[in-house]
Every structure is written in C-alpha cells, then in structure tokens.
Design a protein around this motif. Structure first.
Motif, PDB file in Angstrom:
ATOM      1  N   ASP A 147       0.640  -1.149   0.029  1.00  0.00           N
ATOM      2  CA  ASP A 147      -0.131  -0.010  -0.067  1.00  0.00           C
ATOM      3  C   ASP A 147       0.782   1.158  -0.077  1.00  0.00           C
ATOM      4  O   ASP A 147       0.483   2.143  -0.794  1.00  0.00           O
ATOM      5  CB  ASP A 147      -0.834  -0.038   1.156  1.00  0.00           C
ATOM      6  N   ARG A 203      -4.029  -4.601  -5.171  1.00  0.00           N
ATOM      7  CA  ARG A 203      -4.012  -3.294  -4.570  1.00  0.00           C
ATOM      8  C   ARG A 203      -4.379  -2.370  -5.667  1.00  0.00           C
ATOM      9  O   ARG A 203      -5.121  -1.461  -5.521  1.00  0.00           O
ATOM     10  CB  ARG A 203      -2.412  -2.926  -4.261  1.00  0.00           C
ATOM     11  N   SER A 214     -10.448  -5.863  -3.027  1.00  0.00           N
ATOM     12  CA  SER A 214      -9.369  -5.704  -2.267  1.00  0.00           C
ATOM     13  C   SER A 214      -8.571  -7.149  -2.121  1.00  0.00           C
ATOM     14  O   SER A 214      -9.175  -8.180  -2.542  1.00  0.00           O
ATOM     15  CB  SER A 214      -9.474  -5.261  -1.053  1.00  0.00           C
TER      16      SER A 214
END
Length: 341
Positions: A147, A203, A214
């Motif tokens: 992330d 992602r 996700s």
C-alpha cells in the motif's frame, strides 16, 4: 534479550518484566500471563504515548505511566537501591515495561550490562510476550508495504494489470525453475515474487472506480472455493483416491461455471505441450473415448507431438517438465561441445 533468571531467583529483590506485543494482533488481545503481570505490577511504564495498547489497558483499569527510565533507574527502584522511589519498602517491587514494536534496545542492553557486571544487585528479569503472531500474520506486513509503495513510488503508482501481466508469467516460470532445480533458497524467494504479483494486482484493483475489490476479497473468494470444492474435507462426502478428488473438482467447476465441455476453461495460450497434456487429462478424467492421433512415421509432426504428450500424461509424466529436463541436458552438452580441446 531472552528470559534471564538470577541464580537464586526466589530471592531476587524485585522483578522487571519487558512486555512485548505484536502490531499484527488487535490491541487489547493479550495473553493471560500478560494481564496477570500488568495487574500485579507496582508500576507499568511505557515510553510511547501513542502505543496502540494504552487505550485498552486504561479502559481495563491498568494505570500506565509515560516514562522512559534507564536500566539503572529500574534496577534501583525494584531492588530498593533508591528507597525514596521505592517508598521505603526496601525493594521487592515489580515493574512492567511495555516495549515499542521495534523493542527498546538501549534499555535491554543496559540491563544486560548491569547483570553481567557482577557488581549490581539485580532483580529478576523477564521478557514476556503479551501477544503472538498467528500463522500468516506477516502477510499483513506485505499488504501494508504494498500500500505504501503504491502510494509513494513513482513507478509502482502508475502500473496497471495489463502492464504487469508479463511479470506474472516470468515469475511463474522462475518459480517452476526453482522447483525443478531443487534450490530451497531460490524457491522461497520465487514464491515471494509470485505472491507479490497477487498482492500488487489486488492493490491496483482497489482503485477501480466501477468494480473495486481488495486482497481480502481475493482471499475470501479462494477460501469459499476451496471449502466448496472439498466436501470430503469440510462436508460429508468421501473421496478415497486423488482421482476421486479430481473428478469431483471438475464436476463442481462445470456446475459452477455452467460449462458445456470438459475443455471449457483451459487457456489455449499456454505452452503447447502443457495444453496437450491438460486436454488429455480432462479426457481421461471424464472417461471419454476420443481417438488418439496417429503418431506413425509419416504423420504430421504436430500429431506426433500430441500423441507423445497424451502418452506422457497417461504415464503420469509432465511433458513440459520432461522436455525442459531434456533441454537442460542438451544445453549442457552444447556448452561442453563449445569448449576448446
């Protein structure tokens, strides 16, 4: 620093407990020994005012002081070397220090030096894990790192599913090579590279404006699929052989995807030998009577290769792996022939 116990532990003047917790476990979820140590301590200290455990400990009635004492200050408090701090009790105090996620190296090194000097009256020292990582917990680190990279890296932040597709193929082949070479270090590394592709694509999928999903959705989907397709493990059905399992798997897939042919779902873009073996496997599992190509001399080369692939599959041999092994041996022979006499 691991668990350290003085020679006469029962006579130790006080106790210092270094309490560690995992950031991969929900705050407040602590072991019983951890709660017992916290509730029984004379003082509970934590240098980090933003430590995630603090709100939950205070809610549970544990008073936590924000303080970062030195090793000597802790020892003196517990042993009564500093009688004013110890309330004149002459020692025998217990202090729990809630460490940071990275640990408190300066404190532990200081305690180790004092304990090893032989000149300091030491309390009992204990490293107490308050929470433990569950299997697979490091995957949370990978998701978090991915992330951050996606947000802050100029290259990663602009990648797309289409642009990464070639890397998925490359990493899969490198994984196969590591397996066939029997290299354990390479295997571990290549598995990580393949896993990275999965997390990276997931992602990117989060950002889709119309149909986002996700990594949790990806994991949830495969978990549901595995449970549904293994009724002999999670349900009441039985399977005596691996062939029984495979047959049920194919029947379930056909019903789920409403396939009209056993060939549905086989990617035609895979290597030709692997494609031929996959088709042969589906035919054999389904019990179909399909004429085999004529591999006699004079037949088309493609038909001869197809016949060899079908034969290999029937014998339980992966034709792709067999050909790669033969190709590697051929490569070695070429290199040998290239050497000067």
């Amino acid at each position: 620093m691991g668990y350290v116990r003085p020679v006469n532990a029962s006579d130790a003047p006080g106790r210092i407990v270094l309490l560690t917790t995992s950031h991969r476990v929900a705050p407040g979820v602590l072991s019983w020994p951890a709660w017992r140590a916290l509730r029984g301590a004379d003082r509970v200290l934590c240098a980090d005012a933003d430590h995630p455990q603090l709100p939950y400990l205070r809610e549970a009635g544990v008073e936590v002081e924000q303080a970062a004492p030195t090793a000597r200050e802790l020892v003196e408090y517990c042993t009564g070397g500093d009688l004013e701090a110890a309330g004149g009790a002459g020692g025998g105090r217990t202090v729990v220090v809630i460490t940071s996620g990275e640990g408190d190296r300066e404190l532990t090194d200081g305690l180790a030096r004092l304990a090893g000097s032989g000149r300091t009256r030491m309390p009992e020292l204990e490293l107490l894990p308050g929470s433990y990582d569950l299997p697979g917990a490091r995957l949370l680190d990978l998701v978090q790192v991915m992330d951050t990279i996606r947000t802050e890296c100029p290259w990663s932040g602009t990648q797309t599913h289409e642009g990464l597709a070639k890397y998925g193929i490359e990493e899969a082949y490198e994984l196969v090579e590591a397996i066939e070479a029997g290299d354990r270090d390479e295997l571990r590394e290549e598995l990580g590279d393949v896993l990275l592709q999965v997390v990276f694509h997931a992602r990117i999928a989060q950002e889709d404006p119309e149909e986002p999903f996700s990594i949790d959705d990806v994991a949830g989907t495969i978990v549901e699929k595995l449970i549904h397709r293994h009724p002999h493990v999670f349900g009441e059905e039985s399977a005596e052989t691996s062939e029984d399992v495979k047959a049920h798997w194919l029947r379930t897939k056909a019903a789920e995807k409403r396939r009209e042919s056993v060939t549905d779902g086989i990617p035609l873009g895979q290597p030709a030998l692997a494609l031929a073996a996959k088709l042969a496997s589906r035919v054999r599992t389904a019990g179909l009577d399909v004429p085999r190509p004529d591999s006699a001399a004079g037949g088309q080369l493609g038909e001869q290769l197809l016949a060899l692939a079908i034969l290999a599959e029937r014998q339980g041999t992966d034709p792709e792996a067999a050909l790669r092994a033969a190709a590697r041996a051929y490569r070695d022979a070429i290199r040998l022939a290239e050497r000067p006499d």
